[in-house]
Enzyme design. Structure first.
Site, PDB file in Angstrom:
ATOM      1  N   ASN A   1     -26.523  21.624  12.393  1.00 31.32           N
ATOM      2  CA  ASN A   1     -25.592  21.226  11.332  1.00 31.32           C
ATOM      3  C   ASN A   1     -26.323  20.367  10.314  1.00 31.32           C
ATOM      4  OD1 ASN A   1     -22.999  20.645  10.073  1.00 31.32           O
ATOM      5  ND2 ASN A   1     -23.074  18.617  11.027  1.00 31.32           N
TER       6      ASN A   1
ATOM      7  N   HIS B   1     -25.662  17.134   7.742  1.00 25.06           N
ATOM      8  CA  HIS B   1     -24.703  16.049   7.527  1.00 25.06           C
ATOM      9  C   HIS B   1     -25.222  15.149   6.409  1.00 25.06           C
ATOM     10  CE1 HIS B   1     -21.589  13.170   8.457  1.00 25.06           C
ATOM     11  NE2 HIS B   1     -22.507  12.225   8.361  1.00 25.06           N
TER      12      HIS B   1
ATOM     13  N   SER C   1     -29.201  14.548   7.064  1.00 21.01           N
ATOM     14  CA  SER C   1     -29.819  14.832   8.359  1.00 21.01           C
ATOM     15  C   SER C   1     -29.460  16.248   8.785  1.00 21.01           C
ATOM     16  CB  SER C   1     -29.276  13.875   9.438  1.00 21.01           C
ATOM     17  OG  SER C   1     -29.379  12.522   9.051  1.00 21.01           O
TER      18      SER C   1
ATOM     19  N   ASP D   1     -21.326  14.710  14.893  1.00 19.45           N
ATOM     20  CA  ASP D   1     -22.498  14.261  14.133  1.00 19.45           C
ATOM     21  C   ASP D   1     -23.447  13.417  14.979  1.00 19.45           C
ATOM     22  OD1 ASP D   1     -21.460  15.562  11.845  1.00 19.45           O
ATOM     23  OD2 ASP D   1     -20.269  13.797  11.326  1.00 19.45           O
TER      24      ASP D   1
END
Ligand code: GRF
Length: 219
Positions: free
Chosen positions: A110, A112, A139, A148
């Site tokens: 992912n 973020h 990140s 996260d």
């Protein structure tokens, strides 16, 4: 496509990070190929980026399912039908269940918009400004059951400038995201990222002597 890691991207909105991944994958010798893009919202603008690049794109509308598990089963079904080996979340605005995370453990990443572990969750730019940090950024991390909170693969720092508001800061962070995500995808697809003891170990050549000061040192 032979030998390239097959990647599926999940989006909810405009898809500018998806676009950066599409562009990277179109480059000669890039070690990953996007094989499917799934959006949980029919109006997600990113669907057009995928289609323009000739990548199959589908809507899997969460509202059409009785609950999260059924929605996620549909996502997994579509991803697996496309032969996906790695899932990239790119502005996918649904919190995923522990079952979905476990299914794709070590195979789902992912992006973020903060320097994690600072500012997980939403409104990261406003929170960074309110906290008065001088470096913000983005990140790329593996997805774990903690929102996260998974192992960090890469980060890009973005200075907070005098007079910034959340829109101006978001714009500079987004430009950094568009460079960071393809870089991290390349590292994962090249097999240069290993998960060990809850951290991502990255073997990448970079200038370890580069240092970032904000305000500039000696100013
Ligand atoms: C990005 O800031 C990303 O970091 C966050 O959501 C935003 C998505 O933007 N998770 P886009 O849809 O990729 O343009």
């Amino acid at each position: 496509m032979a030998g390239r890691m097959k990647v599926g991207v999940l989006i909810s909105g405009r898809g500018s990070n998806l676009k950066s991944l599409l562009d990277a994958c179109a480059g000669r010798g890039f070690p990953a190929a996007l094989v499917t893009v799934l959006a949980n919202r029919p109006a997600a603008g990113g669907l057009d980026h995928a289609r323009a690049a000739g990548v199959p794109a589908e809507v899997v509308d969460h509202r059409a399912y009785a609950g999260r598990e059924a929605f996620e089963a549909a996502l997994t079904g579509a991803l697996e039908a496309a032969g996906v080996e790695l899932v990239c979340l790119a502005g996918f605005m649904r919190v995923v269940t522990p079952g979905f995370v476990r299914h794709w453990q070590g195979r789902m990443i992912n992006i973020h918009p903060s320097l994690l572990p600072l500012f997980p969750g939403l409104d990261t730019h406003a929170r960074a400004l309110a906290a008065g940090v001088k470096l913000h950024g983005c990140s790329v991390h593996y997805v774990s059951e903690e929102v996260d909170g998974g192992p960090i693969i890469g980060q890009a720092a973005v200075p907070v400038l005098p007079g910034d508001d959340s829109a101006s800061l978001a714009e500079r962070v987004l430009a950094a995201e568009h460079r960071l995500y393809p870089t991290c995808l390349r590292l994962v697809a090249e097999g240069r990222v290993r998960l060990r003891d809850g951290r991502a170990e990255v073997s990448a050549d970079f200038d370890g002597a580069a240092r970032i000061f904000n305000p500039p040192a000696g100013a």
